[in-house]
Write an enzyme that holds these catalytic residues in place. Structure first.
Site, PDB file in Angstrom:
ATOM      1  NE  ARG A 235      -4.152  -1.683   0.173  1.00 41.42           N
ATOM      2  CZ  ARG A 235      -4.185  -2.878  -0.397  1.00 41.42           C
ATOM      3  NH1 ARG A 235      -3.111  -3.298  -1.062  1.00 41.42           N
ATOM      4  NH2 ARG A 235      -5.247  -3.642  -0.315  1.00 41.42           N
ATOM      5  CD  GLU A 264      -3.576   2.798  -5.434  1.00 42.69           C
ATOM      6  OE1 GLU A 264      -4.535   2.007  -5.612  1.00 42.69           O
ATOM      7  OE2 GLU A 264      -2.500   2.440  -4.938  1.00 42.69           O
ATOM      8  CG  HIS A 283      -3.384  -1.264  -6.584  1.00 45.24           C
ATOM      9  ND1 HIS A 283      -3.776  -0.602  -5.452  1.00 45.24           N
ATOM     10  CD2 HIS A 283      -3.177  -2.542  -6.190  1.00 45.24           C
ATOM     11  CE1 HIS A 283      -3.806  -1.428  -4.424  1.00 45.24           C
ATOM     12  NE2 HIS A 283      -3.438  -2.623  -4.855  1.00 45.24           N
TER      13      HIS A 283
END
Length: 318
Positions: A235, A264, A283
């Site tokens: 993360r 994000e 991601h």
């Protein structure tokens, strides 16, 4: 009729992995292929829906948002952990929160994609060949080098196993890691300072929590070798972003492979986009066909069970 919102379907594939006709009651399903900025825009988008399917932690559901969604009755998150949902606030408002299973190897595989891409300069060389060039860089070696794994849980231990297959010396550290636990995976536990000081590749595999927020900072990057690379598929907020940006811009580490960020999707003007010697992915750790089959397939199961009055995979407040 129940209205179901499926969020953050960036690739427009959610409908390919689900069969909403299995539901016991009529539904109107709307897949959203983009994200919105700000709570007002999110509330305006979701106000008509009584069921929301959220993709991982892409969309935040704090108390301030949940209180403005009077029609919401079921919130499904893919995976069983989602720090972006205030589960206690949801429960107080009578909103059930359910999760799904996940595919256990996808993120570890992407980690090695990033390690190889950074150490062998694959994106740069690919671009050079397409532009008519040839052999622009000199890559690093994995065999005989040291892999430092920060967090030796489910994902970290998988990454460690692959590192051993490459012939790397694998060491690990986390706040609760014991010598015995490390030895179970053929890994040696070292102190945090030694891991950052001696590793050629440092890869991060910690859960995001209050304890780990901002855990990796300037002191850690200052200890790294100038030839070492840093990988983060956990993360973004676990790392102090400014410290990483400074280390890269000042050439104090050789490079970084990043799949996760503080915000994000990554804003268009984010300085991360212009960092030197980096490989950036959006991601993608969990984004594989088998993972989506589990995510979306079990999301339908969650909705069906809820509509039948017997919710499954309910997530309680921690």
């Amino acid at each position: 009729m129940h209205r179901i919102a499926v969020l953050d379907d960036y690739q427009s594939v959610a409908a390919d992995f689900t069969d909403w006709s299995r539901l016991p009651e009529p539904t109107d399903v709307v897949e959203f292929h983009d994200s919105v900025d700000g709570e007002d825009a999110l509330v305006a988008r979701l106000e008509p829906f009584d069921v929301v399917v959220a993709m991982r932690e892409r969309t935040a559901f704090p108390r301030s948002v949940l209180e403005r969604l009077p029609n919401l009755r079921l919130l499904v998150t893919t995976g069983m952990r989602n720090k972006s949902i205030d589960i206690a606030a949801a429960n107080e408002r009578g909103i059930t929160v359910c999760g799904t299973g996940s595919q256990p190897t996808a993120t570890a595989e992407l980690t090695w994609g990033l390690i190889l891409a950074v150490t062998r300069h694959i994106p740069q060389e690919d671009a050079a060949v397409r532009a008519g060039g040839w052999q622009q860089t000199i890559g690093g070696d994995l065999a005989g080098s040291r892999l430092g794994v920060v967090g030796l849980g489910r994902l970290g231990s998988q990454v460690a196993t692959v590192g051993q297959a490459f012939g790397m010396d694998v060491v690990a550290w986390s706040q609760n890691l014991t010598d015995e636990r490390a030895a179970e995976h053929g890994v040696r536990r070292v102190e945090r300072e030694e891991l950052f000081r001696t590793s050629d590749v440092v890869t991060l595999h910690l859960l995001w929590s209050r304890r780990t927020r901002g855990l990796i900072g300037a002191d850690d990057f200052a200890r790294m070798k100038p030839t070492a690379v840093f990988i983060n598929t956990s993360r973004g907020p676990i790392v102090q972003t400014k410290a990483l940006v400074d280390a890269l811009r000042e050439n104090r580490i050789a490079g970084a492979g990043l799949d996760v960020y503080d915000q994000e999707p990554l804003p268009a003007d984010d300085p991360m986009r212009t960092l030197p010697r980096t490989v950036l992915t959006p991601h993608l750790g969990y984004v594989t066909r088998s993972t989506y089959e589990v995510f979306y397939g079990e999301a339908v199961e969650d909705v069906a069970a809820f509509l039948a009055g017997a919710p499954i995979r309910v997530i309680d407040p921690a």
